[in-house]
Design an enzyme around this catalytic site. Structure first.
Site, PDB file in Angstrom:
ATOM      1  N   TYR A 103     -33.153  27.625  18.037  1.00  0.00           N
ATOM      2  CA  TYR A 103     -34.111  27.799  16.946  1.00  0.00           C
ATOM      3  C   TYR A 103     -34.380  29.272  16.653  1.00  0.00           C
ATOM      4  CZ  TYR A 103     -35.656  22.882  16.817  1.00  0.00           C
ATOM      5  OH  TYR A 103     -35.746  21.523  16.664  1.00  0.00           O
ATOM      6  N   LYS A 149     -26.751  21.369  29.596  1.00  0.00           N
ATOM      7  CA  LYS A 149     -25.359  21.042  29.281  1.00  0.00           C
ATOM      8  C   LYS A 149     -24.490  22.048  30.030  1.00  0.00           C
ATOM      9  CE  LYS A 149     -22.241  18.642  27.006  1.00  0.00           C
ATOM     10  NZ  LYS A 149     -21.967  17.209  27.314  1.00  0.00           N
ATOM     11  N   ASP A 181     -26.392  14.618  27.600  1.00  0.00           N
ATOM     12  CA  ASP A 181     -25.863  13.360  27.065  1.00  0.00           C
ATOM     13  C   ASP A 181     -26.196  12.208  28.002  1.00  0.00           C
ATOM     14  OD1 ASP A 181     -24.157  14.553  28.907  1.00  0.00           O
ATOM     15  OD2 ASP A 181     -22.317  14.132  27.799  1.00  0.00           O
ATOM     16  N   ASP A 205     -36.316  18.707  21.549  1.00  0.00           N
ATOM     17  CA  ASP A 205     -36.633  18.147  20.228  1.00  0.00           C
ATOM     18  C   ASP A 205     -36.035  16.756  20.114  1.00  0.00           C
ATOM     19  OD1 ASP A 205     -37.465  18.076  17.482  1.00  0.00           O
ATOM     20  OD2 ASP A 205     -35.388  18.514  16.924  1.00  0.00           O
ATOM     21  N   ASP A 209     -38.072  12.651  20.622  1.00  0.00           N
ATOM     22  CA  ASP A 209     -38.101  11.538  19.666  1.00  0.00           C
ATOM     23  C   ASP A 209     -37.624  10.253  20.334  1.00  0.00           C
ATOM     24  OD1 ASP A 209     -38.863  13.366  17.681  1.00  0.00           O
ATOM     25  OD2 ASP A 209     -37.564  12.448  16.164  1.00  0.00           O
TER      26      ASP A 209
HETATM   27  C1  IPM Z   1     -40.857  18.835  16.074  1.00  0.00           C
HETATM   28  C2  IPM Z   1     -40.250  18.970  14.710  1.00  0.00           C
HETATM   29  C3  IPM Z   1     -39.964  20.427  14.432  1.00  0.00           C
HETATM   30  C4  IPM Z   1     -39.014  20.920  15.499  1.00  0.00           C
HETATM   31  C5  IPM Z   1     -39.389  20.733  13.027  1.00  0.00           C
HETATM   32  C6  IPM Z   1     -40.239  20.166  11.936  1.00  0.00           C
HETATM   33  C7  IPM Z   1     -39.173  22.206  12.832  1.00  0.00           C
HETATM   34  O1  IPM Z   1     -39.112  18.175  14.606  1.00  0.00           O
HETATM   35  O2  IPM Z   1     -41.936  19.422  16.305  1.00  0.00           O
HETATM   36  O3  IPM Z   1     -40.272  18.160  16.919  1.00  0.00           O
HETATM   37  O4  IPM Z   1     -37.805  20.709  15.408  1.00  0.00           O
HETATM   38  O5  IPM Z   1     -39.491  21.523  16.458  1.00  0.00           O
HETATM   39 MN    MN Z   2     -38.712  16.967  16.346  1.00  0.00          MN
END
Ligand code: IPM
Ligand code: MN
Length: 304
Positions: A103, A149, A181, A205, A209
Site C-alpha cells: 500500500y 509468503k 495461501d 486486508d 474479509d
Molecule cells: C479496509 C479497506 C481499505 C483497505 C480500502 C478501502 C483502502 O478495504 O480497511 O480493509 O484496503 O485497507
Molecule cells: Mn479491506
C-alpha cells in the site's frame, strides 16, 4: 455513524464529540478527501471514529476517497490494525500491519507502459507489529500464527526472521508460521487452529474479509488501528455500500462495535465498551429484521 454517535452519547455522555468532513463528500466540498482541517482535528483528538468511505463516482478519478484513508492511517502512524472476529466457537484476532507493504511502497509507470507497485518493509516495522501481536496473545490463548509468503518474497523471508527473533522475548506464547495461501484455506477448513494472526498489510486486508465472512459477514466486523503514541483510529472493516445508500438499511453493527473498541483501547473505558457490546449482542439475538435506526433504537433501549 449516526447510530454509533447516539450510542456513545448514551454510554459515555461526557465525551466531547466533534464531526469533520472526510471521503467523497470532502472531495466534492474541498477537492481533498482528507481536508487539512480534518487532519488537524484528528491529530489533536484523543481518538478518531471513522465512518465507511468510498463512492463509485470517483473510482476512475485522479483524487479518490481511499487516498485520504491511507493518508490518515499514515499520518496517525496507526500501524497496528486489530480485526477481531467472534461468533460461536470462532474467536480470531487478525493483527494487520497497516502503514507499510504494497500500500505504501514505491509505485509508478515505466516508459514501456509497465505499471508497478512494490512491497517494502523495514525490519523495525515488522518488529513493532510482531510485539503487538505477542502482547495481545498474552491476554488471549497465547498462540500466534504469523502469515507470510516466505517461499517467494524477500520481504516475507525477512518478516519470518524478525517475528522469530521477537518470539524469543515471549517464551510463553506459541508461534507458528504459515504461508498465506495455506492460511486462507485453513481459515475455512480448520478455523479453530487460529487465535491471533499477525500479517502484513495486503495479506491482512484479504484475510480479514475472509475471517469476517466466517462470523456473520463483513457488516458486523469492527476494527481498531493503534499507534504507539497518538490517537487510535476506529472504523468498520466494510466499505460505504453505495448500492444501498439512502435506504436506511445499512447494518450498524460494525460501526457500533468499532465505537466499543474505541472505548476499550483508547479511552480506557472498558466498562462502557462491555455495556455497548452486550447491548449490541442482545439486540442481534432478537432475530427481527430491523432497519438501521430501529436497530440503533433497540440498542439505546438495552442501554437504558
Ligand atoms: C479496509 C479497506 C481499505 C483497505 C480500502 C478501502 C483502502 O478495504 O480497511 O480493509 O484496503 O485497507
Ligand atoms: Mn479491506
Amino acid at each position: 455513524m449516526r447510530e454509533a454517535l447516539r450510542a456513545l452519547e448514551k454510554v459515555a455522555p461526557d465525551l466531547q464529540l466533534e464531526e469533520h468532513a472526510f471521503g467523497a463528500q470532502a472531495i466534492r466540498d474541498t477537492g481533498d478527501p482528507l481536508p487539512e482541517e480534518t487532519l488537524a482535528a484528528c491529530k489533536t483528538a484523543e481518538a478518531v471514529l471513522k465512518g465507511p468511505i468510498g463512492d463509485p463516482e470517483f473510482d476512475a478519478a485522479e483524487v479518490r476517497p481511499e487516498q485520504g484513508m491511507l493518508r490518515l492511517r499514515a499520518e496517525l502512524d496507526v500501524y497496528a490494525n486489530l480485526r477481531p472476529s467472534e461468533q460461536g466457537q470462532v474467536n480470531i484476532l487478525i493483527v494487520r500491519e497497516l502503514v507499510g507493504g504494497l500500500y505504501f511502497g514505491e509505485r509508478g509507470v515505466r516508459e514501456d507502459g509497465t505499471v508497478y507497485d512494490t512491497m517494502e518493509y523495514h525490519p523495525d516495522q515488522v518488529e513493532r507489529i510482531a510485539r503487538r501481536a505477542f502482547e495481545l496473545a498474552r491476554g488471549r490463548s497465547k498462540r500466534v500464527v504469523s502469515v507470510d509468503k516466505a517461499n517467494v518474497l524477500d520481504t516475507s523471508r525477512m518478516w519470518r526472521r524478525v517475528v522469530t527473533e521477537v518470539a524469543a522475548d515471549y517464551a510463553d506464547v506459541g508461534l507458528e508460521h504459515m504461508l498465506v495461501d495455506n492460511a486462507a484455506m485453513q481459515l475455512v477448513l480448520a478455523t479453530d487452529r487460529f487465535d491471533v494472526i499477525v500479517t502484513e498489510n495486503m495479506f491482512g486486508d484479504i484475510l480479514s474479509d475472509l475471517a469476517a465472512s466466517l462470523t456473520g459477514g463483513i457488516g458486523l466486523a469492527p476494527s481498531a488501528s493503534l499507534s504507539d503514541t497518538g490517537p487510535g483510529l476506529f472504523e468498520p472493516v466494510h466499505g460505504s455500500a453505495p448500492d444501498i445508500a439512502g435506504r436506511g438499511i445499512a447494518n450498524p453493527v460494525g460501526m457500533l462495535l468499532s465505537a466499543a473498541l474505541m472505548l476499550e483501547h483508547e479511552l480506557a473505558r472498558a466498562d462502557s465498551a462491555e455495556r455497548l457490546r452486550a447491548a449490541v449482542w442482545q439486540t442481534q439475538r432478537g432475530d427481527r429484521k430491523l432497519r438501521t435506526a430501529e436497530f440503533g433504537d433497540a440498542v439505546l433501549k438495552e442501554l437504558s
